[in-house]
Scaffold this motif. Structure first.
Motif, PDB file in Angstrom:
ATOM      1  N   ARG A 115      -5.573   9.100  -5.422  1.00 24.02           N
ATOM      2  CA  ARG A 115      -4.917   9.662  -6.618  1.00 24.02           C
ATOM      3  C   ARG A 115      -5.233  11.273  -6.640  1.00 24.02           C
ATOM      4  N   SER A 116      -6.701  11.635  -6.828  1.00 23.60           N
ATOM      5  CA  SER A 116      -7.469  12.876  -7.255  1.00 23.60           C
ATOM      6  C   SER A 116      -6.708  13.953  -6.206  1.00 23.60           C
ATOM      7  N   GLU A 117      -6.815  13.615  -4.821  1.00 22.80           N
ATOM      8  CA  GLU A 117      -6.372  14.225  -3.760  1.00 22.80           C
ATOM      9  C   GLU A 117      -4.731  14.525  -4.130  1.00 22.80           C
ATOM     10  N   ALA A 118      -4.147  13.657  -4.526  1.00 23.19           N
ATOM     11  CA  ALA A 118      -2.653  13.836  -4.451  1.00 23.19           C
ATOM     12  C   ALA A 118      -2.307  14.836  -5.661  1.00 23.19           C
ATOM     13  N   HIS A 119      -3.320  14.624  -6.767  1.00 18.82           N
ATOM     14  CA  HIS A 119      -2.914  15.278  -7.917  1.00 18.82           C
ATOM     15  C   HIS A 119      -3.337  16.876  -7.486  1.00 18.82           C
ATOM     16  N   PHE A 168      -7.309  -5.253  -4.313  1.00 16.04           N
ATOM     17  CA  PHE A 168      -6.585  -4.189  -3.900  1.00 16.04           C
ATOM     18  C   PHE A 168      -7.295  -2.969  -3.239  1.00 16.04           C
ATOM     19  N   HIS A 169      -8.311  -2.370  -4.037  1.00  9.42           N
ATOM     20  CA  HIS A 169      -9.318  -1.456  -3.573  1.00  9.42           C
ATOM     21  C   HIS A 169      -9.597  -1.648  -2.142  1.00  9.42           C
ATOM     22  N   SER A 170      -9.961  -2.838  -1.568  1.00 10.68           N
ATOM     23  CA  SER A 170     -10.240  -3.041  -0.332  1.00 10.68           C
ATOM     24  C   SER A 170      -9.148  -2.934   0.530  1.00 10.68           C
ATOM     25  N   LYS A 171      -7.894  -3.182   0.311  1.00 13.93           N
ATOM     26  CA  LYS A 171      -6.960  -3.138   1.268  1.00 13.93           C
ATOM     27  C   LYS A 171      -6.476  -1.822   1.350  1.00 13.93           C
ATOM     28  N   PHE A 172      -6.390  -1.274  -0.060  1.00 10.46           N
ATOM     29  CA  PHE A 172      -6.061   0.362   0.343  1.00 10.46           C
ATOM     30  C   PHE A 172      -6.949   1.181   1.220  1.00 10.46           C
ATOM     31  N   VAL A 207      -1.496   0.385 -10.866  1.00  8.68           N
ATOM     32  CA  VAL A 207      -0.919   0.348  -9.690  1.00  8.68           C
ATOM     33  C   VAL A 207      -1.051  -0.994  -8.911  1.00  8.68           C
ATOM     34  N   ALA A 208      -2.373  -1.581  -9.067  1.00  4.19           N
ATOM     35  CA  ALA A 208      -2.502  -2.894  -8.365  1.00  4.19           C
ATOM     36  C   ALA A 208      -1.676  -3.824  -9.106  1.00  4.19           C
ATOM     37  N   ALA A 209      -1.538  -4.044 -10.487  1.00  4.67           N
ATOM     38  CA  ALA A 209      -0.735  -4.957 -10.973  1.00  4.67           C
ATOM     39  C   ALA A 209       0.860  -4.811 -10.670  1.00  4.67           C
ATOM     40  N   ASN A 210       1.063  -3.585 -10.416  1.00  2.82           N
ATOM     41  CA  ASN A 210       2.497  -3.192 -10.082  1.00  2.82           C
ATOM     42  C   ASN A 210       2.898  -3.555  -8.753  1.00  2.82           C
ATOM     43  N   VAL A 261       0.920  -1.238  -0.098  1.00  6.72           N
ATOM     44  CA  VAL A 261      -0.006  -0.154  -0.006  1.00  6.72           C
ATOM     45  C   VAL A 261       0.932   1.118  -0.036  1.00  6.72           C
ATOM     46  N   GLU A 262       2.039   1.426   0.840  1.00 10.97           N
ATOM     47  CA  GLU A 262       2.892   2.412   0.623  1.00 10.97           C
ATOM     48  C   GLU A 262       3.438   2.650  -0.800  1.00 10.97           C
ATOM     49  N   LYS A 263       3.833   1.533  -1.446  1.00 14.61           N
ATOM     50  CA  LYS A 263       4.419   1.819  -2.664  1.00 14.61           C
ATOM     51  C   LYS A 263       3.083   2.133  -3.523  1.00 14.61           C
ATOM     52  N   ALA A 264       2.058   1.311  -3.187  1.00 14.41           N
ATOM     53  CA  ALA A 264       0.682   2.093  -4.087  1.00 14.41           C
ATOM     54  C   ALA A 264       0.730   3.615  -4.047  1.00 14.41           C
ATOM     55  N   LYS A 265       0.780   4.089  -2.739  1.00 11.83           N
ATOM     56  CA  LYS A 265       0.715   5.540  -2.703  1.00 11.83           C
ATOM     57  C   LYS A 265       1.559   6.327  -3.676  1.00 11.83           C
ATOM     58  N   GLU A 266       2.788   5.986  -3.716  1.00 15.76           N
ATOM     59  CA  GLU A 266       3.781   6.690  -4.387  1.00 15.76           C
ATOM     60  C   GLU A 266       3.320   6.742  -5.763  1.00 15.76           C
ATOM     61  N   LEU A 267       2.787   5.336  -6.465  1.00 21.81           N
ATOM     62  CA  LEU A 267       2.606   5.418  -7.804  1.00 21.81           C
ATOM     63  C   LEU A 267       1.438   6.020  -8.168  1.00 21.81           C
ATOM     64  N   LEU A 268       0.324   6.064  -7.332  1.00 20.91           N
ATOM     65  CA  LEU A 268      -0.860   6.750  -7.383  1.00 20.91           C
ATOM     66  C   LEU A 268      -0.646   8.190  -7.615  1.00 20.91           C
ATOM     67  N   ALA A 269       0.377   8.682  -6.706  1.00 20.61           N
ATOM     68  CA  ALA A 269       0.705  10.108  -6.667  1.00 20.61           C
ATOM     69  C   ALA A 269       1.358  10.612  -7.882  1.00 20.61           C
ATOM     70  N   GLN A 270       1.787   9.491  -8.619  1.00 12.56           N
ATOM     71  CA  GLN A 270       2.733   9.809  -9.879  1.00 12.56           C
ATOM     72  C   GLN A 270       1.629   9.979 -11.009  1.00 12.56           C
TER      73      GLN A 270
END
Length: 527
Positions: free
Chosen positions: A515-519, A499-503, A487-490, A471-480
């Motif tokens: 992702r929207s908030e980070a953008h 992935f959605h439920s875990k996040f 992101v889920a696959a990566n 999830v921490e890595k997913a946050k980085e990728l979503l922010a990109q």
């Protein structure tokens, strides 16, 4: 006397032909007659006549049908066909197909005598040619006679095989064919091979124990001495004594009791020698030895990988990454069991090892660390060991040695560092299908015990820790700005909903909202 068979559906023709000429004075004897084509074909097989006189038109199987059927098995058979004037053109077409001649009905005595004399001349020339060939064969070296029996087997008829066997002049209750593949260094192999052939010639041929022959790059032996024919262990010992220090593999086919059948023993010896890669030097491979190594009951029904979890290349990568000799040994053991159960040949074995090693070393080399550079330097060394090993035993030993050497150069693992290595491994391999059971096997621990150690050390259960890292890595990728399914696959989730439920569980919001908030925050910061 040359044997004659008459085939005609008219009894008067059959009987008339018997009396129209003096067959004996012309060198012929009528041994039987047949009233139709089917009966004629059966009697031809029983009698094997030198000449068959056959009516061209009969109900059911015609004379031409009969000739074509005989020609499938006997291309040298002689036929005279009987025909009426209305069938004359038909008869001429038959002559083009290889029939010796034709007679018009009613048969004229002089014409029949002329045809018989012409056919007799043909038969006598063929007999002289066979006699000449037999004399030539008797003068041939025994090795050449054996090679003709073996390599021309499918082209020879039973009579030719019997004649060659007779020309060999070997008489024994049983025979067996052995094949030898001798090894030496590139510089000395041809010289050593020639010396080995000479020793074999002295040990087997000159002592009357067998006949030496060539089988491509291999050395062949037709074994005659009965204790060597009946006891492969005695044959192996005799070959070893003859070879001295020269390395070799050998195989032997089954016993046969007729010289004309030695080709079947040769073919089986050839098949068995294909498995030489899996046997140690000096081994004589017979059917029993082959079956002991590849038991039929262990044969896999499918070559498909059925294991639920990482493939062997991934497992080897894990084992090397955590610096575990025991784990490497386990993976190599799995690789061997898979190869044997699927009865891989030499090329398939080399290919399987090369693929497994390349996958593992490729993953180890993907980073920019000194360990990655060290792993990459071992790639060509390992593939060289796989390709140059002369036997499967040597391949296993050399590959294992190189892998243990690599682990030693990495710095081996100990119990004090196991948990730190696990955490580091998870952080670097979060996108893999990580399972506590697999890592426990790699480290040599019971999975339940290792799970408790991990919980006490990190404060988290293994699966929860892996999820948080992902999830921490997913946050980085979503922010990109990557899309949620990418992101889920990566980060190692094949199911986007999971992935959605875990996040949401660990972040408190959905991936798309994050992702929207980070953008939005990035745009606010830029303004």
């Amino acid at each position: 006397m040359y044997k004659v068979l008459i085939v005609d559906d008219e009894p008067m023709i059959r009987e008339g032909l018997r009396t129209i000429v003096d067959w004996e004075s012309e060198g012929f004897e009528i041994v039987d007659t047949a009233s139709n084509g089917k009966e004629g074909l059966e009697k031809f097989g029983q009698i094997q006549p030198d000449l068959t006189i056959v009516d061209i038109r009969m109900p059911g199987m015609t004379g031409l049908d009969l000739i074509e059927r005989v020609r499938q098995e006997n291309v040298s058979a002689h036929f005279l066909i009987l025909s009426g004037y209305a069938e004359f053109d038909y008869a001429k077409r038959a002559i083009v197909s290889g029939v010796s001649g034709y007679l018009l009905k009613p048969v004229d005595e002089d014409e029949l005598v002329d045809e018989l004399r012409r056919v007799r001349e043909l038969l006598e020339r063929e007999r002289e040619a066979r006699s000449s060939r037999t004399e030539q064969e008797a003068a041939l070296p025994k090795a050449q006679l054996v090679e003709e029996l073996l390599f021309e087997d499918e082209l020879l008829d039973e009579e030719q095989r019997g004649r060659l066997a007779e020309a060999l002049g070997l008489s024994a209750p049983a025979y067996r064919v052995a094949l030898l593949d001798a090894h030496g260094s590139a510089e000395t192999e041809s010289r050593q091979h020639a010396a080995f052939r000479q020793r074999l010639k002295e040990a087997f041929e000159e002592s009357g124990e067998g006949v030496l022959f060539s089988a491509g790059s291999r050395i062949g032996l037709l074994i005659v001495r009965q204790n060597l024919v009946e006891r492969p262990d005695a044959l192996r010992a005799h070959l070893a004594d003859t070879a001295g220090e020269l390395e070799f593999h050998a195989s032997c086919g089954p016993m046969v009791h007729d010289l004309s059948a030695i080709a079947s023993s040769f073919r089986e010896a050839e098949r068995l020698l294909h498995a030489r890669f899996f046997f140690e030097n000096g081994t004589l491979i017979d059917a029993a030895a082959h079956e002991a190594l590849f038991p039929a009951a262990d044969r896999a029904e499918s070559g498909d990988e059925t294991e639920d979890g990482p493939q062997l290349g991934d497992k080897l990568y894990y084992a090397l990454d955590i610096r575990s000799r025991d784990a490497v040994e386990k993976v190599l053991g799995e690789l061997e069991r898979a190869a044997m159960s699927r009865r891989m040949d030499e090329n398939a074995i080399r290919g399987e090892y090369s693929r497994t090693l390349s996958l593992a070393i490729g993953k180890l080399s993907s980073g920019g660390s000194s360990a990655a550079e060290l792993a990459q330097s071992y790639h060509s060394l390992l593939l060289s060991e796989v390709n140059q090993a002369q036997s499967y035993g040597a391949l296993k030993q050399r590959v294992g040695t190189r892998l243990f050497e690599l682990i030693d150069r990495f710095g081996g693992a100990n119990k004090d560092t196991v948990l730190k290595q696990m955490i580091d491994f998870i952080r670097r391999n979060y996108s893999e299908n990580l399972k506590l059971e697999v890592l426990a096997e790699m480290f040599g621990y019971n999975s339940g015990y290792l799970g408790k150690l991990f919980k006490n050390y990190t404060g988290e259960y293994f699966n929860a820790f892996v999820d948080k890292v992902r999830v921490e890595k997913a946050k980085e990728l979503l922010a990109q700005g990557l899309k949620v399914h990418q992101v889920a696959a990566n980060v190692g989730y094949s199911n986007a909903d999971y992935f959605h439920s875990k996040f949401r569980k660990y972040v408190g919001t959905s991936p798309s909202a994050y992702r929207s908030e980070a953008h939005h925050e990035q745009q606010g910061g830029e303004s």
